[in-house]
Design a protein around this motif. Structure first.
Motif, mmCIF file in Angstrom:
data_model
loop_
_atom_site.group_PDB
_atom_site.id
_atom_site.type_symbol
_atom_site.label_atom_id
_atom_site.label_comp_id
_atom_site.label_asym_id
_atom_site.label_seq_id
_atom_site.Cartn_x
_atom_site.Cartn_y
_atom_site.Cartn_z
ATOM 1 N N THR A 177 0.874 -1.058 0.018
ATOM 2 C CA THR A 177 0.128 0.116 0.178
ATOM 3 C C THR A 177 0.957 1.300 0.051
ATOM 4 O O THR A 177 1.641 1.228 0.749
ATOM 5 C CB THR A 177 -0.952 0.030 1.101
ATOM 6 O OG1 THR A 177 -1.825 -1.145 1.176
ATOM 7 C CG2 THR A 177 -1.812 1.439 1.350
ATOM 8 N N GLY A 178 0.439 2.246 -0.669
ATOM 9 C CA GLY A 178 1.408 3.388 -0.867
ATOM 10 C C GLY A 178 2.326 3.503 -2.066
ATOM 11 O O GLY A 178 2.937 4.691 -2.345
ATOM 12 N N GLU A 231 -0.525 5.785 -8.786
ATOM 13 C CA GLU A 231 0.143 6.792 -8.110
ATOM 14 C C GLU A 231 0.493 6.203 -6.691
ATOM 15 O O GLU A 231 1.717 6.449 -6.381
ATOM 16 C CB GLU A 231 -0.185 8.240 -7.904
ATOM 17 C CG GLU A 231 -0.649 8.614 -9.642
ATOM 18 C CD GLU A 231 0.729 8.912 -10.421
ATOM 19 O OE1 GLU A 231 1.771 9.163 -10.088
ATOM 20 O OE2 GLU A 231 0.742 9.070 -11.620
ATOM 21 N N SER A 232 -0.475 5.865 -5.809
ATOM 22 C CA SER A 232 -0.311 5.559 -4.552
ATOM 23 C C SER A 232 -1.226 4.257 -4.450
ATOM 24 O O SER A 232 -2.542 4.262 -4.200
ATOM 25 C CB SER A 232 -0.339 6.399 -3.753
ATOM 26 O OG SER A 232 -0.340 6.122 -2.327
ATOM 27 N N GLN A 284 -7.350 -1.692 -5.099
ATOM 28 C CA GLN A 284 -6.941 -1.856 -6.466
ATOM 29 C C GLN A 284 -6.296 -3.162 -6.637
ATOM 30 O O GLN A 284 -5.982 -3.375 -7.783
ATOM 31 C CB GLN A 284 -5.933 -0.729 -6.875
ATOM 32 C CG GLN A 284 -6.708 0.644 -6.539
ATOM 33 C CD GLN A 284 -5.639 1.893 -6.772
ATOM 34 O OE1 GLN A 284 -4.615 2.049 -6.147
ATOM 35 N NE2 GLN A 284 -5.773 2.883 -7.846
ATOM 36 N N THR A 285 -6.421 -4.128 -5.558
ATOM 37 C CA THR A 285 -6.263 -5.360 -6.147
ATOM 38 C C THR A 285 -7.217 -6.016 -7.081
ATOM 39 O O THR A 285 -8.294 -5.968 -6.802
ATOM 40 C CB THR A 285 -6.191 -6.256 -4.840
ATOM 41 O OG1 THR A 285 -5.151 -5.832 -3.777
ATOM 42 C CG2 THR A 285 -6.214 -7.798 -5.159
ATOM 43 N N THR A 287 -1.720 -7.458 -6.626
ATOM 44 C CA THR A 287 -1.926 -7.633 -5.571
ATOM 45 C C THR A 287 -1.536 -6.704 -4.562
ATOM 46 O O THR A 287 -0.437 -6.419 -4.607
ATOM 47 C CB THR A 287 -1.598 -9.178 -4.937
ATOM 48 O OG1 THR A 287 -2.142 -9.970 -5.380
ATOM 49 C CG2 THR A 287 -2.216 -9.237 -3.219
ATOM 50 N N VAL A 288 -2.145 -5.892 -3.927
ATOM 51 C CA VAL A 288 -1.803 -4.595 -2.822
ATOM 52 C C VAL A 288 -2.256 -5.195 -1.556
ATOM 53 O O VAL A 288 -3.045 -5.241 -1.005
ATOM 54 C CB VAL A 288 -2.540 -3.373 -3.457
ATOM 55 C CG1 VAL A 288 -1.764 -2.203 -2.561
ATOM 56 C CG2 VAL A 288 -2.395 -2.964 -4.758
#
Lengths: 113, 115
Positions: free
Chosen positions: B15-16, B79-80, B85-86, B113-114
């Motif tokens: 993440t990020g 962007e982050s 968003q997975t 995968t996030v």
């Protein structure tokens, strides 16, 4: 914007059974209609498409679909399914004036040998 | 199969962090698209491009940006990255919808995968 509904989320059939998957769209103007298939772990492949003309369109692997304008429907059919038809099927629609292809949520078909 | 490749095919990120996915085509098609596929939602359009440097937003564009500096390449950037968003990301191409060539051809997908 147009939207697409596929009412069958999961269909289970035995080999040689007949198949009909429902697809309804919401848009009052001219539409282009598609059915795509996604085999497990693979990308989407075009099964068939309707742009104009004969409302009964034939695609690959024995699939066909009928466009019924009055019902806003484009149902997919196959007279006799095979185990290899196990896949997820997506109905999609674009309008004549934009590039925004909208997909239904998909119908997972499981064919038992 | 249409000449579409996507890279990477699989990615796990935190993440990020920023993430860029690449779509490359060898068909010289004018239009390119990025979709995400999530269970119960089918495919949803993120962004599309109708020519070099010409892009537009799709249904779920928030948190994503795109760039197209060459006909053959279409980049999707997070962007982050966030856990929402997975997803599996598909690139697609088409010739020219305005001239009746409406069907889209899809790449093999990128599983992101996030964590």
């Amino acid at each position: 914007a147009q939207s697409v509904s596929q009412h069958n989320h999961h269909v289970i059939l035995s080999e040689a059974a007949s198949l009909e998957l429902g697809c309804n769209y919401s848009y009052g103007g001219t539409v282009n209609l598609f059915w795509y298939v996604q085999y497990p772990g693979q990308h989407l492949q075009l099964l068939l498409k309707y742009f104009s003309g004969d409302p009964l369109v034939k695609g690959i692997k024995g699939f066909e679909a009928e466009f019924i304008k009055s019902k806003f429907s484009f149902n997919l059919r196959k007279p006799s399914v095979q185990w290899s038809d196990t896949a997820e099927y997506f109905c999609a629609v674009t309008t004549a004036n934009n590039n925004d292809m909208r997909f239904g949520a998909g119908t997972r078909l499981t064919v038992k040998p | 199969d249409a000449g579409i490749t996507q890279s990477p095919r699989h990615k796990v990120t935190e993440t990020g962090t920023p993430v860029t996915l690449r779509c490359h085509q060898t068909e010289n098609h004018r239009y390119m698209y990025w979709y995400r596929q999530d269970p119960g939602h089918g495919l949803r359009l993120i962004h599309y491009s109708y020519g070099v440097k010409d892009t537009d937003k799709g249904e779920v564009s928030d948190g994503y940006s795109v760039s197209r500096s060459k006909t053959e390449d279409f980049l999707l950037t997070l962007e982050s990255a966030t856990s929402s968003q997975t997803s599996v990301y598909f690139c697609a191409i088409s010739q020219n919808p305005g001239q009746g060539a409406y069907e889209q051809y899809f790449g093999p997908g990128t599983r992101l995968t996030v964590t």
